[in-house]
Design a protein around this motif. Sequence first.
Motif, PDB file in Angstrom:
ATOM      1  N   PHE A 104       0.843  -1.182   0.000  1.00 48.77           N
ATOM      2  CA  PHE A 104       0.000   0.000   0.000  1.00 48.77           C
ATOM      3  C   PHE A 104       0.882   1.236   0.000  1.00 48.77           C
ATOM      4  CE2 PHE A 104      -2.469   3.311   2.096  1.00 48.77           C
ATOM      5  CZ  PHE A 104      -3.637   3.251   1.369  1.00 48.77           C
ATOM      6  N   PRO A 105       0.640   2.208  -0.819  1.00 48.31           N
ATOM      7  CA  PRO A 105      -0.543   2.381  -1.659  1.00 48.31           C
ATOM      8  C   PRO A 105      -0.455   1.680  -3.008  1.00 48.31           C
ATOM      9  CG  PRO A 105       0.810   4.334  -1.806  1.00 48.31           C
ATOM     10  CD  PRO A 105       1.485   3.406  -0.818  1.00 48.31           C
ATOM     11  N   PHE A 106       0.673   1.088  -3.333  1.00 48.40           N
ATOM     12  CA  PHE A 106       0.838   0.419  -4.625  1.00 48.40           C
ATOM     13  C   PHE A 106       0.533  -1.069  -4.465  1.00 48.40           C
ATOM     14  CE2 PHE A 106       3.889   3.953  -4.327  1.00 48.40           C
ATOM     15  CZ  PHE A 106       3.289   4.803  -5.248  1.00 48.40           C
ATOM     16  N   VAL A 107      -0.758  -1.440  -4.558  1.00 43.51           N
ATOM     17  CA  VAL A 107      -1.193  -2.801  -4.239  1.00 43.51           C
ATOM     18  C   VAL A 107      -0.553  -3.860  -5.122  1.00 43.51           C
ATOM     19  CG1 VAL A 107      -3.359  -2.115  -3.175  1.00 43.51           C
ATOM     20  CG2 VAL A 107      -3.291  -2.558  -5.631  1.00 43.51           C
ATOM     21  N   TRP A 108      -0.062  -3.485  -6.275  1.00 42.11           N
ATOM     22  CA  TRP A 108       0.569  -4.478  -7.148  1.00 42.11           C
ATOM     23  C   TRP A 108       2.073  -4.571  -6.887  1.00 42.11           C
ATOM     24  CZ3 TRP A 108      -3.345  -7.066  -8.287  1.00 42.11           C
ATOM     25  CH2 TRP A 108      -4.548  -6.472  -8.634  1.00 42.11           C
ATOM     26  N   GLY A 109       2.544  -3.929  -5.817  1.00 44.00           N
ATOM     27  CA  GLY A 109       3.962  -3.995  -5.456  1.00 44.00           C
ATOM     28  C   GLY A 109       4.402  -5.433  -5.186  1.00 44.00           C
ATOM     29  N   LYS A 110       5.683  -5.653  -5.201  1.00 47.54           N
ATOM     30  CA  LYS A 110       6.226  -7.010  -5.101  1.00 47.54           C
ATOM     31  C   LYS A 110       6.777  -7.366  -3.720  1.00 47.54           C
ATOM     32  CE  LYS A 110       6.802  -7.663  -9.913  1.00 47.54           C
ATOM     33  NZ  LYS A 110       5.434  -7.896 -10.224  1.00 47.54           N
ATOM     34  N   HIS A 111       6.644  -6.479  -2.740  1.00 48.64           N
ATOM     35  CA  HIS A 111       7.174  -6.752  -1.403  1.00 48.64           C
ATOM     36  C   HIS A 111       6.312  -7.801  -0.703  1.00 48.64           C
ATOM     37  CE1 HIS A 111       9.924  -3.414  -1.793  1.00 48.64           C
ATOM     38  NE2 HIS A 111       8.910  -2.699  -2.252  1.00 48.64           N
ATOM     39  N   ARG A 112       6.976  -8.737  -0.011  1.00 47.84           N
ATOM     40  CA  ARG A 112       6.292  -9.834   0.671  1.00 47.84           C
ATOM     41  C   ARG A 112       6.897 -10.057   2.057  1.00 47.84           C
ATOM     42  NH1 ARG A 112       3.256 -13.196  -2.681  1.00 47.84           N
ATOM     43  NH2 ARG A 112       3.275 -12.533  -4.851  1.00 47.84           N
ATOM     44  N   LEU A 113       6.159 -10.785   2.878  1.00 45.43           N
ATOM     45  CA  LEU A 113       6.599 -11.123   4.229  1.00 45.43           C
ATOM     46  C   LEU A 113       7.017 -12.592   4.268  1.00 45.43           C
ATOM     47  CD1 LEU A 113       6.749 -10.313   7.280  1.00 45.43           C
ATOM     48  CD2 LEU A 113       4.422 -11.219   7.470  1.00 45.43           C
ATOM     49  N   ASN A 114       8.148 -12.865   4.892  1.00 44.85           N
ATOM     50  CA  ASN A 114       8.631 -14.243   5.025  1.00 44.85           C
ATOM     51  C   ASN A 114       7.793 -15.033   6.029  1.00 44.85           C
ATOM     52  OD1 ASN A 114      10.884 -14.254   3.276  1.00 44.85           O
ATOM     53  ND2 ASN A 114      12.099 -13.184   4.810  1.00 44.85           N
ATOM     54  N   MET A 115       7.556 -16.293   5.695  1.00 37.20           N
ATOM     55  CA  MET A 115       7.048 -17.269   6.658  1.00 37.20           C
ATOM     56  C   MET A 115       8.118 -18.342   6.763  1.00 37.20           C
ATOM     57  SD  MET A 115       2.919 -17.557   6.514  1.00 37.20           S
ATOM     58  CE  MET A 115       2.750 -18.672   5.160  1.00 37.20           C
ATOM     59  N   TYR A 116       8.254 -18.904   7.962  1.00 35.65           N
ATOM     60  CA  TYR A 116       9.352 -19.811   8.257  1.00 35.65           C
ATOM     61  C   TYR A 116       8.839 -21.172   8.704  1.00 35.65           C
ATOM     62  CZ  TYR A 116      12.142 -15.522   8.473  1.00 35.65           C
ATOM     63  OH  TYR A 116      12.768 -14.338   8.182  1.00 35.65           O
ATOM     64  N   HIS A 117       9.674 -22.180   8.485  1.00 39.64           N
ATOM     65  CA  HIS A 117       9.483 -23.487   9.104  1.00 39.64           C
ATOM     66  C   HIS A 117      10.418 -23.570  10.303  1.00 39.64           C
ATOM     67  CE1 HIS A 117       7.630 -25.356   5.366  1.00 39.64           C
ATOM     68  NE2 HIS A 117       6.781 -25.554   6.357  1.00 39.64           N
ATOM     69  N   ARG A 118      10.033 -24.337  11.283  1.00 41.16           N
ATOM     70  CA  ARG A 118      10.878 -24.532  12.466  1.00 41.16           C
ATOM     71  C   ARG A 118      11.346 -25.978  12.495  1.00 41.16           C
ATOM     72  NH1 ARG A 118       8.971 -23.971  18.717  1.00 41.16           N
ATOM     73  NH2 ARG A 118      10.923 -24.688  19.593  1.00 41.16           N
ATOM     74  N   SER A 119      12.628 -26.176  12.609  1.00 40.68           N
ATOM     75  CA  SER A 119      13.196 -27.526  12.653  1.00 40.68           C
ATOM     76  C   SER A 119      12.980 -28.116  14.044  1.00 40.68           C
ATOM     77  CB  SER A 119      14.687 -27.490  12.325  1.00 40.68           C
ATOM     78  OG  SER A 119      15.399 -26.906  13.401  1.00 40.68           O
ATOM     79  N   PRO A 120      13.097 -29.444  14.182  1.00 40.30           N
ATOM     80  CA  PRO A 120      12.987 -30.066  15.512  1.00 40.30           C
ATOM     81  C   PRO A 120      14.018 -29.515  16.502  1.00 40.30           C
ATOM     82  CG  PRO A 120      12.853 -31.737  13.805  1.00 40.30           C
ATOM     83  CD  PRO A 120      13.207 -30.444  13.124  1.00 40.30           C
TER      84      PRO A 120
END
Length: 183
Positions: A104-120
């Motif tokens: 926002f305000p550029f809804v077609w922007g390419k920025h993203r949020l990382n999601m992670y996996h957690r190892s044992p």
Amino acid sequence: MLYLSLHKDICRTELFQEAYLENGILELPEYMSYVNYFRKKYLPVIPHFGMAGWMLVLGLNRYFRHERIRLRAAFGVLPRNLWVRISAMLAHDIPVILLVGPNFPFVWGKHRLNMYHRSPEGEYSPSCQIKAHFVTVTGMDDTWMRVSSWGKEYYINRQEYVNYVKKHSSFLISNICYIKSRK
């Protein structure tokens, strides 16, 4: 709604009778029948756009009123209250719907949020990136939020979430669906 109905007596309705008989364990066709029912009656998804936070809240409140459930949903809390509200909802066993909003305000922007996996071993590694996506927060500590997305467990770094919202989105569209008791 299924989780609330199974775990909160004030949320039990006739709609989920089949789920009560199965102790909440549903096969995919039964689960999808609930999903389709909610999409048609309460939570319409707009093709290519999905659903805005305010649409989610309107649908949930409509469902709560229709079923005479004494809860109220609101979209968004002040940024300074975000972690307190999430903690309170989790402590009261209320699912927390978190929206990682679009750019926002550029809804077609390419920025993203990382999601992670957690190892044992407890190490976190990047798994995927999201934007304009709802997840369910299922746990939280001082650094991480454990979330569920499409039935899979991931982790979101709390500070990375705040940074994403401040730099690339807005707390007006990246926030939580705050559910509380209606008086």
